[in-house]
Enzyme design. Sequence first.
Site, mmCIF file in Angstrom:
data_model
loop_
_atom_site.group_PDB
_atom_site.id
_atom_site.type_symbol
_atom_site.label_atom_id
_atom_site.label_comp_id
_atom_site.label_asym_id
_atom_site.label_seq_id
_atom_site.Cartn_x
_atom_site.Cartn_y
_atom_site.Cartn_z
ATOM 1 N N GLY A 29 52.261 -22.643 -9.055
ATOM 2 C CA GLY A 29 51.020 -21.872 -9.141
ATOM 3 C C GLY A 29 50.575 -21.444 -7.746
ATOM 4 N N ASP A 142 37.652 -25.619 -8.750
ATOM 5 C CA ASP A 142 37.361 -24.931 -9.994
ATOM 6 C C ASP A 142 36.318 -25.523 -10.941
ATOM 7 O OD1 ASP A 142 37.720 -22.497 -10.968
ATOM 8 O OD2 ASP A 142 39.693 -22.808 -11.842
ATOM 9 N N ARG A 273 47.375 -14.146 -19.316
ATOM 10 C CA ARG A 273 47.213 -15.204 -20.308
ATOM 11 C C ARG A 273 46.476 -14.566 -21.471
ATOM 12 N NH1 ARG A 273 43.631 -18.306 -19.841
ATOM 13 N NH2 ARG A 273 42.645 -17.528 -17.966
ATOM 14 N N LYS A 278 40.473 -11.037 -20.456
ATOM 15 C CA LYS A 278 41.474 -10.161 -19.850
ATOM 16 C C LYS A 278 41.450 -8.748 -20.433
ATOM 17 C CE LYS A 278 43.188 -13.526 -17.260
ATOM 18 N NZ LYS A 278 43.058 -13.549 -15.801
ATOM 19 N N ARG A 311 45.041 -21.963 -24.249
ATOM 20 C CA ARG A 311 43.904 -22.600 -24.939
ATOM 21 C C ARG A 311 43.943 -22.410 -26.461
ATOM 22 N NH1 ARG A 311 39.982 -20.273 -20.255
ATOM 23 N NH2 ARG A 311 41.325 -21.081 -18.627
ATOM 24 N N LYS A 379 47.984 -8.302 -7.736
ATOM 25 C CA LYS A 379 48.544 -8.425 -6.383
ATOM 26 C C LYS A 379 50.058 -8.618 -6.441
ATOM 27 C CE LYS A 379 44.398 -10.062 -4.077
ATOM 28 N NZ LYS A 379 43.778 -11.055 -3.212
ATOM 29 N N ASP A 500 0.675 -33.908 9.339
ATOM 30 C CA ASP A 500 0.383 -32.654 8.626
ATOM 31 C C ASP A 500 0.131 -33.034 7.162
ATOM 32 O OD1 ASP A 500 0.547 -29.907 7.734
ATOM 33 O OD2 ASP A 500 2.574 -30.412 7.058
ATOM 34 N N ASP A 502 0.112 -30.556 3.714
ATOM 35 C CA ASP A 502 0.942 -29.928 2.672
ATOM 36 C C ASP A 502 2.415 -29.917 3.086
ATOM 37 O OD1 ASP A 502 -1.003 -28.557 0.625
ATOM 38 O OD2 ASP A 502 -1.855 -28.230 2.620
ATOM 39 N N ASP A 681 6.072 -30.220 8.371
ATOM 40 C CA ASP A 681 7.189 -29.569 7.669
ATOM 41 C C ASP A 681 7.362 -28.097 7.992
ATOM 42 O OD1 ASP A 681 4.787 -28.847 6.142
ATOM 43 O OD2 ASP A 681 6.248 -27.892 4.810
#
Length: 736
Positions: A29, A142, A273, A278, A311, A379, A500, A502, A681
């Site tokens: 692959g 992935d 596939r 596709k 699949r 490609k 400080d 907030d 902050d």
Amino acid sequence: MSRLLIISNRLPVSVTRQADSLSFQPSVGGVATGIASLEEPKQRLWFGWPGIASDRLSSEHKHQIAEGVQEHGCKPVFLTSAEVRDFYFGFANRTIWPLFHYFSHYTVFDESYWRAYKKVNEHFCREIMPQIKLGDKIWVHDYQLMLLPGMLRAKRPEAHIGFFLHIPFPSFELLRLLPWRRELLEGILGADLVGFHEYEYVRHFLSSVYRISDYEPHLSQLMVQNRLVRVDAFPMGIDYHRFAESSRRPEVTKEIKKIHHPAGQRMIISVDRLDYTKGILKRLEAYDWFLRQYPEYREKVSLVVVAVPSRTKVDVYNELREQIERMIGHINGEYGTLDWTPVSYLYRSLPFEKLTALYAVADVALITPLRDGMNLVAKEFVACQQDKNHPGVLILSEMAGAASELAEAIVINPHDKESIASALRQALEMPQAERLKRNRMMQERLRRYTVARWAGDFLQSLEQVKTKQHIHGPAPLTGAVRKKLLSEYSAAEQRLILLDYDGTLVSYVKQPEDAMPDTTLLGTLQSLLADQANTIIIISGRDRDTLTQWFGNLKMTLIAEHGAYMRDESGVWNAQVKPDNEWKEIIRPMLELYVDRTPGAFIEEKTFSLVWHCRKSEPDLANLRTQELKDALMAMTANLNIGVFEGAKIVEVKHIGVNKGQAVLPWVSRQQWPFIFVAGDDYTDEDMFAVMPENAFTCKIGPGPSRAQYRLNTVGDFRELLTAMADLKPKPKPQQ
Ligand code: GDG
């Protein structure tokens, strides 16, 4: 030597069982080839599922698999059939795959799939953890393993982790459908480097992170807790020479020609596939349309459809197969003759040399995915166009990531059968010189940015992010530093603590008036104030009334409006600068205009400043308007004694003589403090950090660059530290 640990759902070795014996076949692959040909020699270890469910294997078989794949530099992660069903065929391929390819109507939202996904990611994490050594680079691949980077990070904060997504990252409008969207983003952000094929996906990812996870990206970088994360595009290439070489084998091309490319006919190929993303069905419809619109091509062209089984346990794939086969039957029935079959169909995977021969002899490759992360077939086809006398033409969908690199292809919209039909005609009629020229240009690019370059580039970028992380930003106020701070606190006779409000003592809320202190916070402040050694000052941008209402009962100094007013312990407020507010009437109409143009925005008026808030507005619009407003204000205030500042979702226009640094300076220089602690902050707190002496502990709360020495990630972390200080024994009153 540091190693490369690669983690993907499947191992790059296929294990097959016949009767009782196992055989191991390395699969070539794209990723495996890229990594195998990396220039820098690194020891590599690849983790993944070997492809056979563990409950169908005896322990002897498992042992044999572990040994067999080890020879190929791999370690198996065994999954049960139930895990494969719910994790792989479930969440990965019934939820993520369709959603990320914009097939929301195929997306299944099932809590049990999600649980299995989490469980399998945890399982991978457990298997990998004991194998990680200091300095190893971990590269997670992935959509099946999006939670894994976060899980590894939680256990190994210092690890080098990269993540690459091979499929598209959808727009926020799609991702938001997913009930587990935040967890997935947090999982991916466990990586130091997040890679996609295309910049478009980078943009979508960052926009979702901004909207869902509240991290604010700056030029493809963001701070996740106190860690710099980079997000970038790395378009995956192919092993160009391997394809080019293989396409030059005359004996194989001859054989393919004989079967599929009869003399006098032109050949179109379609290779994928068998997957609904596709666009195979739409492609066939377009071919049907082509034969109808341009009858002169009947008996002159044929389409070879290679559909690799995929699949088959997911229903929609089987339904699609039936539809495709029906459509092919229809075309062949409608137009076919005794001497001519318009479509030949191969539902199988071809051996590599046959595939490259098919690429080489084809006149046209018709590659029309409806969505595709990259599409390597496009490609590979271009790489195989090595015969100067027979250059083929690539027709490519604009929905494939590859389209942005292969601009010399004929680029089409895969839903537009009319334009596909005319693209086919254009391809079949294109003069040889032009075909050659277009292919040369694309080949030049593919030859340079190969899959080895892609992998090398990704890993090098990962190293750069790690280097940058160490240079950048405040150090975490944890571990030994925290111990040191608490012990210096304990030992000090006199302490100055500047806080400080907030974003430091309380989190931001949509409506500023809702951010009142809770009883726990007031209790912590009270305990700290009970210690005679402590001088505690709250210094905020808030107005006097709010601070009096919230902290009026505490015997402490309060500073309002960034230093414009100070209230001492006796409770009296004093102005620190003379009000000069004529400028407000000049500026206010401009702010009002930007309130009207930005739904959700509003103006807050303070004694010395006007603040335009956009926290409640749509984030992209808010960003755009912030920049426009700043530009407009800069021009207007050039001759006035006021400044324009951008903060967290605000633009503030204020008197220049008022800032928190100037406000706290008299306190800092009042005496030699053995212990000073300052926390804040946002940008107004940077003025305080800037005037602190060397021995002060300065602490930035939250992400982003800062002058502070240290950082704590959240308000919660900071409050926990304050509680720890308050819990330390108070200093006894000095003896009279
Ligand atoms: C995912 C993303 C992204 C095809 N038929 C045969 C065969 N193939 C090989 C091709 C090619 C590979 O399969 C298919 O790669 P694609 O990129 O086209 O598509 P996906 O499988 O969906 O891959 C995709 C890719 O990951 C990489 O990141 O580009 O967008 O969806 O290499 O050569 N190989 C053999 N016989 C065949 O019949 N031997």
